[in-house]
Design a protein around this motif. Structure first.
Motif, PDB file in Angstrom:
ATOM      1  N   UNK A  11       0.841  -1.207   0.000  1.00 55.67           N
ATOM      2  CA  UNK A  11       0.000   0.000   0.000  1.00 55.67           C
ATOM      3  C   UNK A  11       0.878   1.259   0.000  1.00 55.67           C
ATOM      4  N   UNK A  12       1.965   1.194   0.783  1.00 56.63           N
ATOM      5  CA  UNK A  12       2.861   2.358   0.850  1.00 56.63           C
ATOM      6  C   UNK A  12       3.533   2.577  -0.518  1.00 56.63           C
ATOM      7  N   UNK A  13       3.887   1.481  -1.161  1.00 60.11           N
ATOM      8  CA  UNK A  13       4.514   1.611  -2.487  1.00 60.11           C
ATOM      9  C   UNK A  13       3.541   2.262  -3.468  1.00 60.11           C
ATOM     10  N   UNK A  14       2.285   1.803  -3.407  1.00 57.72           N
ATOM     11  CA  UNK A  14       1.278   2.373  -4.313  1.00 57.72           C
ATOM     12  C   UNK A  14       1.058   3.850  -4.022  1.00 57.72           C
ATOM     13  N   UNK A  15       0.948   4.154  -2.720  1.00 55.33           N
ATOM     14  CA  UNK A  15       0.657   5.529  -2.305  1.00 55.33           C
ATOM     15  C   UNK A  15       1.779   6.487  -2.724  1.00 55.33           C
ATOM     16  N   UNK A  16       3.028   6.004  -2.663  1.00 57.26           N
ATOM     17  CA  UNK A  16       4.145   6.923  -2.869  1.00 57.26           C
ATOM     18  C   UNK A  16       4.833   6.760  -4.224  1.00 57.26           C
ATOM     19  N   UNK A  17       4.549   5.651  -4.899  1.00 56.57           N
ATOM     20  CA  UNK A  17       5.239   5.374  -6.157  1.00 56.57           C
ATOM     21  C   UNK A  17       6.704   5.026  -5.941  1.00 56.57           C
ATOM     22  N   UNK A  18       7.051   4.603  -4.745  1.00 57.83           N
ATOM     23  CA  UNK A  18       8.438   4.237  -4.440  1.00 57.83           C
ATOM     24  C   UNK A  18       8.528   2.720  -4.270  1.00 57.83           C
ATOM     25  N   UNK A  19       9.577   2.126  -4.794  1.00 56.93           N
ATOM     26  CA  UNK A  19       9.790   0.693  -4.538  1.00 56.93           C
ATOM     27  C   UNK A  19      10.471   0.582  -3.170  1.00 56.93           C
ATOM     28  N   UNK A  20       9.885  -0.227  -2.291  1.00 58.40           N
ATOM     29  CA  UNK A  20      10.468  -0.353  -0.947  1.00 58.40           C
ATOM     30  C   UNK A  20      11.051  -1.755  -0.791  1.00 58.40           C
ATOM     31  N   UNK A  21      12.364  -1.807  -0.607  1.00 57.48           N
ATOM     32  CA  UNK A  21      13.016  -3.096  -0.363  1.00 57.48           C
ATOM     33  C   UNK A  21      13.171  -3.243   1.137  1.00 57.48           C
TER      34      UNK A  21
END
Ligand code: BGC
Length: 350
Positions: free
Chosen positions: A63-73
């Motif tokens: 959800x955070x990736x979608x919200x921010x457009x950032x890939x989170x590893x």
């Protein structure tokens, strides 16, 4: 798979694998400005509450990736109860290029090595669940803590127990007007163990309940150890025990295991109280093996930690995160009795 030093078994393994597939060690990701890397180390991946908290944290990522457009590893390590192992894990996460590291300290009095390592590379640290002393958190301005309001859980546990004693005369088995209790304590020195015991008992007293302590056992948050301690206390005090105040649900369930193993009829059981509202804890409240628990908001803590980690990793604003003293996020607890269970079982959907 060099990063998972202590061997990851079932449970957390699936999420670790998923995270690695999502590119934890992908060198290209490092050059991608729209990606961040979060390191996490837990004191013991088999701790029921901690493993559920990490599951929540992982579940929030997409959800955070979608919200921010950032890939989170993310990379998650198990320190397997060794501070030395945890120190090396932090070193390795720094080498791997983590932008922020979340630490569930093994020894909450020994964060020095980790703080020094992170400060040298200017990588912020979020400690969670196992709270370091204030002076340590003050040592550098990029140190944070996410947890809960420890004393509140004790107060709420004491309130539920008082309400039961005052409304159900059958729990006072010997009818002497005094609630005879035993305590199953978490790890010695853990902030939650110390504070929960103290406040649960003082709240009962404040609520005008006369209490008498029959005994206590340190069971290190662990169900099997609690069963052993409870068996010993039952051996010593038998039916005199009217109330079990356990510092967490797993230990409350250890008390249930002891009563079952000794084949003590259900009507003779003491009132048993937990804290956490883990899946197994909630189930036991639903079937009334536990009289109640206090919800330790793992969903709230996981999300707060992710939001904070994200802002720190991207150099974002912290003002929306309601940090206390610019360093702390503490989520409230909530009382859970059988009528509330369903709401909490569906907590993640709220
Ligand atoms: C939880 C325990 C857990 C401990 C680990 C506490 O806040 O209530 O269940 O074992 O944290 O540090």
């Amino acid at each position: 798979m060099r990063r998972i030093k202590t061997g990851v078994k079932r449970g957390m393994a699936w999420c670790l694998i998923a995270m690695m597939l999502s590119g934890c060690q992908n060198k290209d990701a490092l050059q991608d400005p729209k990606s961040i890397r979060i390191g996490v180390t837990v004191y013991d991946q088999y701790d029921t509450f901690i493993s559920q908290l990490i599951t929540c944290f992982s579940a929030d990522l997409s959800a955070k990736e979608k919200e921010t457009g950032t890939v989170i590893h993310i990379e998650v390590y198990n320190a397997a109860d060794s501070q030395t192992t945890q120190n090396s894990q932090v070193e390795e996460m720094l080498e791997n290029g983590c932008d922020v590291i979340c630490v569930n300290l093994v020894d909450r009095t020994d964060p020095t090595t980790i703080i020094d390592l992170a400060e040298k590379q200017n990588i912020p640290l979020i400690f969670f669940n196992r709270e370091l002393v204030e002076e340590d958190l003050e040592r550098w301005n990029r140190l944070y803590y996410v947890g809960a309001k420890a004393f509140e859980s004790g107060v709420m546990q004491g309130e539920i127990a008082a309400e039961i004693f005052q409304s159900d005369p059958s729990v006072d088995k010997n009818q002497d007007g005094i609630f005879q209790y035993v305590v199953l304590e978490g790890e010695a020195g853990h902030q939650d163990a110390i504070v929960r015991t103290e406040y649960a008992v003082s709240t009962l007293v404040e609520q005008q309940v006369l209490v008498e302590k029959l005994g206590y056992g340190i069971a290190n948050w662990n169900r099997a150890q609690a069963q052993t301690k409870m068996t010993q206390m039952l051996d010593q005090h038998g039916k005199e025990i009217e109330l079990v105040l356990a510092n967490n649900d797993d230990m409350a369930l250890g008390a249930v295991d002891a009563l079952k193993a000794l084949q003590i009829p259900r009507e003779d059981w003491p009132v048993i109280m937990g804290i956490d509202g883990t899946d197994v804890g909630l189930e036991a409240v639903a079937n009334k093996e536990l009289a109640g628990t206090v919800y330790n908001d793992k969903e709230g803590q996981a999300l707060a930690m992710l939001n904070l980690a994200y802002q720190l990793a991207t150099g974002g604003e912290l003002s929306d995160l309601a940090l206390e003293d610019e360093k702390y996020i503490r989520l409230p607890y909530a009382k859970v009795e059988s009528e509330d269970v369903e709401r909490y079982q569906n907590r993640e959907k709220l």
